[in-house]
Design an enzyme around this catalytic site. Structure first.
Site, PDB file in Angstrom:
ATOM      1  N   ALA A  66      -2.189  -0.459  13.672  1.00 64.43           N
ATOM      2  CA  ALA A  66      -1.128  -1.119  12.923  1.00 64.43           C
ATOM      3  C   ALA A  66      -0.606  -0.110  11.900  1.00 64.43           C
ATOM      4  CB  ALA A  66      -1.687  -2.354  12.236  1.00 64.43           C
ATOM      5  N   GLY A 111      -5.213  -1.466  15.894  1.00 65.24           N
ATOM      6  CA  GLY A 111      -4.255  -2.258  16.679  1.00 65.24           C
ATOM      7  C   GLY A 111      -3.966  -1.647  18.041  1.00 65.24           C
ATOM      8  N   GLU A 114      -6.748  -2.865  20.165  1.00 68.96           N
ATOM      9  CA  GLU A 114      -6.499  -4.306  20.328  1.00 68.96           C
ATOM     10  C   GLU A 114      -5.391  -4.537  21.358  1.00 68.96           C
ATOM     11  OE1 GLU A 114      -6.101  -4.689  16.064  1.00 68.96           O
ATOM     12  OE2 GLU A 114      -7.738  -6.155  16.013  1.00 68.96           O
ATOM     13  N   GLU A 134     -10.816   0.068  11.098  1.00 70.19           N
ATOM     14  CA  GLU A 134     -10.248  -0.637   9.946  1.00 70.19           C
ATOM     15  C   GLU A 134     -11.129  -0.608   8.703  1.00 70.19           C
ATOM     16  OE1 GLU A 134     -10.290  -1.778  13.063  1.00 70.19           O
ATOM     17  OE2 GLU A 134      -8.312  -2.586  13.589  1.00 70.19           O
TER      18      GLU A 134
END
Ligand code: COA
Length: 260
Positions: A66, A111, A114, A134
């Site tokens: 992200a 992300g 993911e 993260e």
């Protein structure tokens, strides 16, 4: 209007969607999350598309996570909304009624992993590194990482990757079951497209039945999952492709599936 963060190209019945922010290692900002959601809505609705390949632009990254710059100043409610936005897009990918292959051409972090995990199959370059880093930012995975990694690779691997934040190389990712295949970097594209072609020539309604059973039945208790599978199995007998597939086998010829 700003430039699209995606490149979208059809190669026959295979739609190739490329996250195209190579200068930011294809990090997922809000605009990219929304563009991906729309792109997968379009792929679902387009009968000419039988398979989707998802990848990242440039030689280094699939998706490096992200967008940290966009997240740095979010407040709690905004953070929750950002997670929900990413999760909704990834659920759209996961529940697509046609196969989605992640071509993991480099870093798939946070992300990025993911996103790869919500795809149905993953082929990684031997240079790829995957992880959930993260915690190094004082964060936790928010686009489904704790849940999908747990289902894909089990508790031990999920706890290791999410608690340490350390990435693993492609070989270890394969051993842990996080990716399906590893290809030499120079062969990644050819091997991915060969798999995509194979799926594009299969019976689309049968592929959809398998995806539905695994997505829906796989999240139920065994009895409900088996009942769901039996119902889907029965539904296949309503398709022309099932008649064609079984007849072609008996007549010793190749089947021609028509998505009917
Ligand atoms: N969000 C926003 N920008 C990112 C990014 C991310 N997740 N990952 C990389 N970038 C940007 C960098 O800020 C840099 O931008 P700049 O050139 O404008 O400074 C550019 O992409 C190149 O990254 P850089 O760090 O210089 O490349 P590198 O080869 O030295 O390192 C990584 C590669 C993947 C190890 C490193 O970029 C990294 O750790 N990224 C973050 C991974 C992460 O924590 N993801 C989870 C986010 S929740």
């Amino acid at each position: 209007m700003s430039e699209s963060p995606l490149l979208i190209e059809d190669q026959g019945a295979v739609r190739v969607i490329t996250v195209n922010r190579p200068d930011k290692l294809n990090a997922l900002n809000s605009a990219t999350l929304d563009a991906l959601h729309h792109a997968f809505d379009d792929a679902a609705a387009d009968d000419a598309v039988r398979v989707v390949v998802l990848t990242g632009a440039g030689p280094k990254a699939f998706v490096a996570g992200a967008d940290i710059a966009e997240m740095a100043d979010l407040r709690p409610v905004e953070g929750r909304d950002f997670a929900l936005r990413g999760q909704a897009m990834m659920r759209r990918v996961e529940t697509l009624p046609k196969p989605v292959i992640a071509m993991v051409n480099g870093f798939a972090l946070g992300g990025g992993l993911e996103l790869a995990m919500c795809c149905h199959l993953r082929i990684a370059s031997d240079t790829a590194k995957v992880g959930q880093p993260e915690v190094n930012l004082g964060l936790i995975p928010g686009f489904g990482g704790t849940q999908r990694l747990l289902r894909l690779a089990g508790r031990a691997a999920t706890l290791e990757l999410c608690l340490t934040g350390a990435p693993v190389n492609a070989e270890r990712a394969l051993a842990l079951g996080i990716v399906n295949r590893v290809a030499p970097a120079a062969e990644l594209q050819a091997q991915t497209m060969a798999l995509a072609e194979q799926l594009a020539n299969a019976a689309p309604l049968a592929l959809r039945g398998v995806l539905d059973c695994i997505n829906t039945g796989g999240e139920s208790a065994i009895g409900e999952g088996l009942a769901f599978e039996a119902a889907q199995f029965g539904l296949m007998f309503a398709t022309e492709d099932m008649r064609e597939g079984t007849r072609a086998f008996l007549e010793r010829r190749k089947p021609e599936f028509k998505n009917r």
